[in-house]
Write a protein that holds these residues in place. Structure first.
Motif, short mmCIF file in Angstrom:
data_model
loop_
_atom_site.label_atom_id
_atom_site.label_comp_id
_atom_site.label_asym_id
_atom_site.label_seq_id
_atom_site.Cartn_x
_atom_site.Cartn_y
_atom_site.Cartn_z
N VAL A 19 1.06 3.77 -3.28
CA VAL A 19 0.46 5.10 -3.12
C VAL A 19 1.48 6.21 -3.33
O VAL A 19 1.20 7.20 -4.01
N LEU A 44 0.84 -1.20 0.00
CA LEU A 44 0.00 0.00 0.00
C LEU A 44 0.87 1.26 0.00
O LEU A 44 0.70 2.16 -0.83
N HIS A 53 -12.26 5.05 -9.16
CA HIS A 53 -11.51 4.67 -10.37
C HIS A 53 -11.81 3.25 -10.79
O HIS A 53 -12.15 2.40 -9.98
N ARG A 101 -8.35 8.45 -2.56
CA ARG A 101 -8.17 8.36 -4.00
C ARG A 101 -9.53 8.61 -4.64
O ARG A 101 -10.55 8.16 -4.11
N TYR A 116 -12.60 -3.63 -2.20
CA TYR A 116 -12.18 -4.56 -3.25
C TYR A 116 -12.38 -6.00 -2.80
O TYR A 116 -11.97 -6.35 -1.69
N HIS A 127 -9.78 0.11 -12.55
CA HIS A 127 -8.45 -0.39 -12.90
C HIS A 127 -8.56 -1.24 -14.16
O HIS A 127 -9.50 -2.03 -14.29
N TYR A 166 -11.91 5.72 -2.83
CA TYR A 166 -11.22 4.77 -1.94
C TYR A 166 -10.48 5.53 -0.85
O TYR A 166 -9.73 6.47 -1.12
N ILE A 206 -0.93 3.66 -12.45
CA ILE A 206 -0.37 2.64 -11.56
C ILE A 206 -1.31 1.43 -11.41
O ILE A 206 -2.52 1.56 -11.55
N GLY A 231 -1.40 -0.42 -8.53
CA GLY A 231 -1.90 -0.45 -7.16
C GLY A 231 -1.79 -1.83 -6.54
O GLY A 231 -1.34 -2.78 -7.19
N PRO A 232 -2.21 -1.96 -5.29
CA PRO A 232 -1.99 -3.21 -4.55
C PRO A 232 -3.07 -4.28 -4.71
O PRO A 232 -2.93 -5.36 -4.15
N TYR A 233 -4.14 -4.02 -5.48
CA TYR A 233 -5.30 -4.91 -5.41
C TYR A 233 -5.61 -5.67 -6.69
O TYR A 233 -6.71 -6.18 -6.87
C1 MBD Z 1 -6.15 1.64 -4.39
O1 MBD Z 1 -7.38 1.28 -4.75
C2 MBD Z 1 -5.28 1.94 -5.36
O2 MBD Z 1 -5.72 1.86 -6.62
C3 MBD Z 1 -3.99 2.33 -5.06
C4 MBD Z 1 -3.06 2.68 -6.12
C5 MBD Z 1 -3.58 2.40 -3.75
C6 MBD Z 1 -4.46 2.09 -2.76
C7 MBD Z 1 -5.73 1.71 -3.08
#
Ligand code: MBD
Ligand code: FE
Length: 281
Positions: A82, A78, A220, A217, A162, A222, A196, A103, A105-107
């Motif tokens: 970020v 994370l 969005h 955030r 998520y 992804h 988020y 990016i 991201g972590p998910y």
């Molecule tokens: C998210 O949903 C995300 O897309 C990113 C980059 C970092 C934390 C949560």
């Protein structure tokens, strides 16, 4: 937000660390010269900050305790995604002519269920939110359609959670691998995601609070778009008018990536068209 479904640091953070270990295959071997150069520069930048800002022992020990805690919370994915990944993405995609990247991201979870376009993403009965029809075409840089292109899509639900990282959601909720049709067209029915919020109870949340930043955030989608003979692009799409589209904590918004959905003809939610352009491999 209910406590029941709150994505805590303990749940989503540790989970993201485990997933990262499972999913990432590294190209073996960064050269000694490169490690020497990069490690020296990063360590040098830290030392320079300490000297210039006259960092105290109290501050040094606070940093030490915090760094230890980030690992214990499982929040390294994370934290890095970020505050650091956006620069890596900028470097990786600086020579592309097609759709802008953003990016990962972590998910992200690879190998989501395959669906042919037109597709409805896996979701719960009565999934909350505003229905969104997300559609468009995948082409090469000359505008030639790419039949059978793949649109991997994953996003948060109407509460900002998520699947596989927040408790209580079906495994593949709002995740799929959608195959475009013979014209390179895709059509995806989903629910608009919510913004988020970085979990407030973990190390990243503590840093945000201590620094007086905000934790958001913008909402969005992804995406990973690919087609044979072309470079995969990892990106994100945002929504015009979102409160945080101008101050994303992850610095991952680009003006080309902001959608402006319109009400669907049947009055049921919104629709938006976005065409992806892939660079040749
Ligand atoms: C998210 O949903 C995300 O897309 C990113 C980059 C970092 C934390 C949560
Ligand atoms: Fe995300």
């Amino acid at each position: 937000m209910t406590t029941e479904t709150q994505a805590t640091a303990a749940a989503s953070g540790a989970n993201a660390t485990d997933r990262f270990r499972e999913n990432k295959k590294f190209a073996a071997g960064t050269s000694q010269e490169r490690v020497d150069l990069l490690a020296s520069r990063v360590i040098g930048a830290i030392n320079q900050t300490i000297l210039e800002e006259k960092v105290t022992y109290d501050e040094y020990n606070a940093l030490k305790a915090w760094l230890i805690q980030v690992g214990e919370d499982g929040e390294w994915p994370l934290f890095l995604d970020v505050w650091v990944e956006h620069s890596v993405e900028q470097v990786a995609n600086e020579n592309r002519g097609g759709t802008k990247g953003s990016i990962e991201g972590p998910y992200y979870i690879p190998d989501a269920p395959k669906l042919e376009s037109p597709a409805t993403l896996p979701m719960r009965d009565g999934e909350q939110g505003t229905p969104l029809l997300f559609q468009g075409r995948v082409t090469d840089v000359a505008g030639k359609p790419l039949p059978g292109a793949t649109v991997e899509i994953w996003h948060a639900d109407d509460l900002g959670f998520y699947s596989q990282f927040a408790p209580g959601l079906p495994e593949w909720n709002l995740r799929a691998t959608v195959i475009a049709d013979q014209n390179g067209d895709y059509r995806i029915h989903t629910m608009q995601p919510a913004p988020y919020q970085i979990p407030t109870d973990g190390s990243c949340g503590k840093l945000i609070a201590a620094a007086g930043w905000h934790a958001w955030r913008p909402a969005h989608l992804h995406l990973k778009i690919s087609a044979p003979g072309h470079q995969l692009i990892t990106s994100q799409l945002y929504f015009k008018g979102d409160e945080h589209v101008g101050d994303d904590i992850a610095s991952a918004v680009k003006p080309e990536l902001i959608l402006d959905p319109t009400p669907q003809a049947d009055g049921n939610g919104c629709e938006v068209t976005y065409n992806f352009v892939l660079d040749a491999a």
